[in-house]
Design a protein around this motif. Structure first.
Motif, PDB file in Angstrom:
ATOM      1  N   ILE A  11       0.885  -1.167   0.000  1.00  0.00           N
ATOM      2  CA  ILE A  11       0.000   0.000   0.000  1.00  0.00           C
ATOM      3  C   ILE A  11       0.922   1.215   0.000  1.00  0.00           C
ATOM      4  N   GLU A  12       1.066   1.820  -1.174  1.00  0.00           N
ATOM      5  CA  GLU A  12       2.009   2.924  -1.322  1.00  0.00           C
ATOM      6  C   GLU A  12       1.667   4.080  -0.393  1.00  0.00           C
ATOM      7  N   LEU A  13       2.722   4.668   0.179  1.00  0.00           N
ATOM      8  CA  LEU A  13       2.544   5.818   1.072  1.00  0.00           C
ATOM      9  C   LEU A  13       2.263   7.046   0.207  1.00  0.00           C
ATOM     10  N   ALA A  14       0.978   7.235  -0.080  1.00  0.00           N
ATOM     11  CA  ALA A  14       0.524   8.336  -0.928  1.00  0.00           C
ATOM     12  C   ALA A  14      -0.834   8.782  -0.400  1.00  0.00           C
ATOM     13  N   GLY A  15      -1.520   9.595  -1.133  1.00  0.00           N
ATOM     14  CA  GLY A  15      -2.788  10.154  -0.697  1.00  0.00           C
ATOM     15  C   GLY A  15      -3.861   9.142  -0.340  1.00  0.00           C
ATOM     16  N   THR A  16      -3.782   7.931  -0.897  1.00  0.00           N
ATOM     17  CA  THR A  16      -4.803   6.915  -0.650  1.00  0.00           C
ATOM     18  C   THR A  16      -4.371   5.883   0.389  1.00  0.00           C
ATOM     19  N   PHE A  17      -3.229   6.089   1.044  1.00  0.00           N
ATOM     20  CA  PHE A  17      -2.667   5.107   1.985  1.00  0.00           C
ATOM     21  C   PHE A  17      -3.667   4.679   3.050  1.00  0.00           C
ATOM     22  N   SER A  18      -4.211   5.628   3.791  1.00  0.00           N
ATOM     23  CA  SER A  18      -5.098   5.263   4.902  1.00  0.00           C
ATOM     24  C   SER A  18      -6.380   4.598   4.401  1.00  0.00           C
ATOM     25  N   GLY A  19      -6.880   5.031   3.263  1.00  0.00           N
ATOM     26  CA  GLY A  19      -8.082   4.422   2.703  1.00  0.00           C
ATOM     27  C   GLY A  19      -7.886   2.948   2.391  1.00  0.00           C
ATOM     28  N   TYR A  20      -6.765   2.634   1.749  1.00  0.00           N
ATOM     29  CA  TYR A  20      -6.497   1.237   1.413  1.00  0.00           C
ATOM     30  C   TYR A  20      -6.185   0.405   2.649  1.00  0.00           C
ATOM     31  N   VAL A  21      -5.455   0.978   3.618  1.00  0.00           N
ATOM     32  CA  VAL A  21      -5.200   0.245   4.864  1.00  0.00           C
ATOM     33  C   VAL A  21      -6.535  -0.087   5.527  1.00  0.00           C
ATOM     34  N   GLY A  22      -7.419   0.902   5.630  1.00  0.00           N
ATOM     35  CA  GLY A  22      -8.712   0.686   6.253  1.00  0.00           C
ATOM     36  C   GLY A  22      -9.556  -0.355   5.537  1.00  0.00           C
ATOM     37  N   TRP A  23      -9.371  -0.466   4.252  1.00  0.00           N
ATOM     38  CA  TRP A  23     -10.128  -1.403   3.443  1.00  0.00           C
ATOM     39  C   TRP A  23      -9.554  -2.818   3.515  1.00  0.00           C
ATOM     40  N   LEU A  24      -8.208  -2.929   3.535  1.00  0.00           N
ATOM     41  CA  LEU A  24      -7.556  -4.235   3.388  1.00  0.00           C
ATOM     42  C   LEU A  24      -7.032  -4.858   4.681  1.00  0.00           C
ATOM     43  N   VAL A  25      -6.765  -4.044   5.692  1.00  0.00           N
ATOM     44  CA  VAL A  25      -6.181  -4.561   6.930  1.00  0.00           C
ATOM     45  C   VAL A  25      -7.273  -4.641   7.996  1.00  0.00           C
ATOM     46  N   PRO A  26      -7.508  -5.839   8.551  1.00  0.00           N
ATOM     47  CA  PRO A  26      -8.543  -5.951   9.586  1.00  0.00           C
ATOM     48  C   PRO A  26      -8.305  -4.963  10.723  1.00  0.00           C
ATOM     49  N   PHE A  27      -9.387  -4.316  11.161  1.00  0.00           N
ATOM     50  CA  PHE A  27      -9.275  -3.320  12.219  1.00  0.00           C
ATOM     51  C   PHE A  27      -8.715  -3.970  13.478  1.00  0.00           C
ATOM     52  N   ALA A  28      -7.931  -3.223  14.224  1.00  0.00           N
ATOM     53  CA  ALA A  28      -7.270  -3.660  15.460  1.00  0.00           C
ATOM     54  C   ALA A  28      -6.066  -4.557  15.195  1.00  0.00           C
ATOM     55  N   SER A  29      -5.667  -4.715  13.927  1.00  0.00           N
ATOM     56  CA  SER A  29      -4.440  -5.453  13.635  1.00  0.00           C
ATOM     57  C   SER A  29      -3.240  -4.644  14.099  1.00  0.00           C
ATOM     58  N   LYS A  30      -2.188  -5.357  14.451  1.00  0.00           N
ATOM     59  CA  LYS A  30      -0.908  -4.708  14.696  1.00  0.00           C
ATOM     60  C   LYS A  30      -0.275  -4.528  13.318  1.00  0.00           C
ATOM     61  N   VAL A  31       0.171  -3.326  13.022  1.00  0.00           N
ATOM     62  CA  VAL A  31       0.720  -3.038  11.701  1.00  0.00           C
ATOM     63  C   VAL A  31       2.224  -2.831  11.812  1.00  0.00           C
ATOM     64  N   VAL A  32       2.977  -3.695  11.121  1.00  0.00           N
ATOM     65  CA  VAL A  32       4.417  -3.484  11.012  1.00  0.00           C
ATOM     66  C   VAL A  32       4.688  -2.937   9.628  1.00  0.00           C
ATOM     67  N   LEU A  33       5.580  -1.964   9.548  1.00  0.00           N
ATOM     68  CA  LEU A  33       5.789  -1.213   8.312  1.00  0.00           C
ATOM     69  C   LEU A  33       7.123  -1.506   7.650  1.00  0.00           C
ATOM     70  N   VAL A  34       7.104  -1.545   6.343  1.00  0.00           N
ATOM     71  CA  VAL A  34       8.312  -1.461   5.533  1.00  0.00           C
ATOM     72  C   VAL A  34       8.171  -0.126   4.826  1.00  0.00           C
ATOM     73  N   LEU A  35       9.082   0.795   5.123  1.00  0.00           N
ATOM     74  CA  LEU A  35       8.948   2.176   4.644  1.00  0.00           C
ATOM     75  C   LEU A  35       9.804   2.452   3.420  1.00  0.00           C
TER      76      LEU A  35
END
Length: 103
Positions: free
Chosen positions: A44-68
């Motif tokens: 999920i590219e760090l761009a204007g749609t980042f949070s939208g796609y995270v909210g859509w694809l990552v189950p809520f309350a998941s622990k998120v580890v990042l590769v930046l």
């Protein structure tokens, strides 16, 4: 506070979190992701749609580890701010050294 996680520790956290609501979000551009990524990660590219796609694809309350994305001093702050805005409060860390270190 966010933690820089060395590759060995990162791998250990992923193993411990398997099946326990841990999502790997690779915020690099799709070309970098295609060239090599951690198995099971979401690009999920760090761009204007980042949070939208995270909210859509990552189950809520998941622990998120990042590769930046490399070479962006603001990447960690931007990614964690975007995640906090949509309620993802726990980012246990991000991969130190990026994919070069992982490889």
């Amino acid at each position: 506070s966010k933690k820089i996680v060395p590759p060995k520790q990162f791998e250990q956290r992923l193993a411990e979190g398997a099946g326990a609501g841990v999502a790997i979000v690779d915020a690099r551009d799709r070309g970098s992701f295609a060239a090599g990524h951690i198995r099971g990660s979401l690009n999920i590219e760090l761009a204007g749609t980042f949070s939208g796609y995270v909210g859509w694809l990552v189950p809520f309350a998941s622990k998120v580890v990042l590769v930046l994305p490399e070479g962006r001093a603001d990447a960690l702050e931007e990614a964690t701010t975007e995640l906090l805005r949509i309620g993802y409060e726990w980012v246990p860390g991000f991969l130190d050294g990026g994919m070069d270190a992982w490889a």
